[in-house]
Design a protein around this motif. Sequence first.
Motif, mmCIF file in Angstrom:
data_model
loop_
_atom_site.group_PDB
_atom_site.id
_atom_site.type_symbol
_atom_site.label_atom_id
_atom_site.label_comp_id
_atom_site.label_asym_id
_atom_site.label_seq_id
_atom_site.Cartn_x
_atom_site.Cartn_y
_atom_site.Cartn_z
ATOM 1 N N GLU A 174 8.167 13.928 -8.142
ATOM 2 C CA GLU A 174 7.814 12.539 -8.419
ATOM 3 C C GLU A 174 9.044 11.694 -8.735
ATOM 4 O O GLU A 174 9.090 10.508 -8.394
ATOM 5 N N SER A 175 10.029 12.295 -9.380
ATOM 6 C CA SER A 175 11.276 11.566 -9.640
ATOM 7 C C SER A 175 11.981 11.226 -8.335
ATOM 8 O O SER A 175 12.508 10.119 -8.168
ATOM 9 N N ALA A 176 11.973 12.181 -7.399
ATOM 10 C CA ALA A 176 12.565 11.920 -6.082
ATOM 11 C C ALA A 176 11.772 10.854 -5.330
ATOM 12 O O ALA A 176 12.349 9.969 -4.683
ATOM 13 N N TYR A 192 13.925 2.753 -2.528
ATOM 14 C CA TYR A 192 14.895 2.554 -1.445
ATOM 15 C C TYR A 192 14.199 2.114 -0.158
ATOM 16 O O TYR A 192 14.691 1.224 0.549
ATOM 17 N N VAL A 193 13.053 2.719 0.146
ATOM 18 C CA VAL A 193 12.326 2.382 1.375
ATOM 19 C C VAL A 193 11.855 0.930 1.342
ATOM 20 O O VAL A 193 11.990 0.198 2.331
ATOM 21 N N ILE A 194 11.301 0.504 0.210
ATOM 22 C CA ILE A 194 10.831 -0.882 0.096
ATOM 23 C C ILE A 194 11.994 -1.856 0.262
ATOM 24 O O ILE A 194 11.880 -2.879 0.967
ATOM 25 N N VAL A 235 0.835 -1.206 0.000
ATOM 26 C CA VAL A 235 0.000 0.000 0.000
ATOM 27 C C VAL A 235 0.869 1.255 0.000
ATOM 28 O O VAL A 235 0.524 2.263 -0.632
ATOM 29 N N ARG A 236 2.008 1.218 0.702
ATOM 30 C CA ARG A 236 2.891 2.394 0.750
ATOM 31 C C ARG A 236 3.353 2.776 -0.656
ATOM 32 O O ARG A 236 3.302 3.948 -1.045
ATOM 33 N N LEU A 237 3.813 1.796 -1.408
ATOM 34 C CA LEU A 237 4.300 2.075 -2.764
ATOM 35 C C LEU A 237 3.159 2.493 -3.684
ATOM 36 O O LEU A 237 3.272 3.471 -4.431
ATOM 37 N N THR A 238 2.047 1.772 -3.617
ATOM 38 C CA THR A 238 0.902 2.080 -4.481
ATOM 39 C C THR A 238 0.348 3.461 -4.210
ATOM 40 O O THR A 238 0.076 4.236 -5.134
ATOM 41 N N ALA A 239 0.163 3.796 -2.935
ATOM 42 C CA ALA A 239 -0.426 5.088 -2.579
ATOM 43 C C ALA A 239 0.464 6.241 -3.011
ATOM 44 O O ALA A 239 -0.029 7.270 -3.505
ATOM 45 N N ASN A 240 1.766 6.107 -2.848
ATOM 46 C CA ASN A 240 2.675 7.178 -3.249
ATOM 47 C C ASN A 240 2.694 7.372 -4.763
ATOM 48 O O ASN A 240 2.762 8.507 -5.250
#
Length: 224
Positions: free
Chosen positions: A201-203, A210-212, A159-164
């Motif tokens: 968005e690139s950042a 990196y977080v994942i 969800v973290r990756l998808t939501a961002n």
Amino acid sequence: MMTNLFSIFDPSINSFLSLNWLSSMLGLLFIPIYYWITPNRYMFIWNQINLKLHNEFKTLIQPNGKNGSTYIFITLFMFILFNNFLGLFPYIFTSTSHLTLTLSFSLPLWLSFMIYGWLNNSQHMFMHLIPQGTPNILMPFMVLIETISNIIRPGTLAVRLTANMIAGHLLLTLLSNNGTSMPNYLISILILLQILLLILESAVAVIQSYVIAILSTLYSSEVN
């Protein structure tokens, strides 16, 4: 309005044949050629990034981790990074904005960690359920809380990756849809905002990759 807005995340918008999911493999087209020619500056920078990630992940996994396990997380980082960046280009499907893809790598990773941990280090896994220094009266609650937090880990990763990814793309789409109704003197401001959001968005694409990878490494270190 809402249907048109969210249609950018629809994996079946093509009427003839849906090839959107193939965008996840576009990153492979940029890799193989650099493995068969004389190393150049691009390859040197790429190797330095891999070495930096390897050293950092090796520190997190600790000395008792398996040799070569860091390359699993480096590959995961590169895969997510390629897909996040490809989604910023026009008319390229953003596969990482779907739980179908994000759960497909977070759930097997977490499940493999749990199976390995409970089969090989059962005592160590039980110790993680009760933090050191917990009063006896709070132990049942801590076991329940730690169990729930452990179960929802693959969901939080996905969800973290998808939501961002969805949040940034929706904001860019909302601003671009309003461009046709804006007066001419505001168009330049809108273009500037779009450029700044694209840089942001690139950042975010790099940071989320990196977080994942870091969180997956930390989860694996807990089962050793």
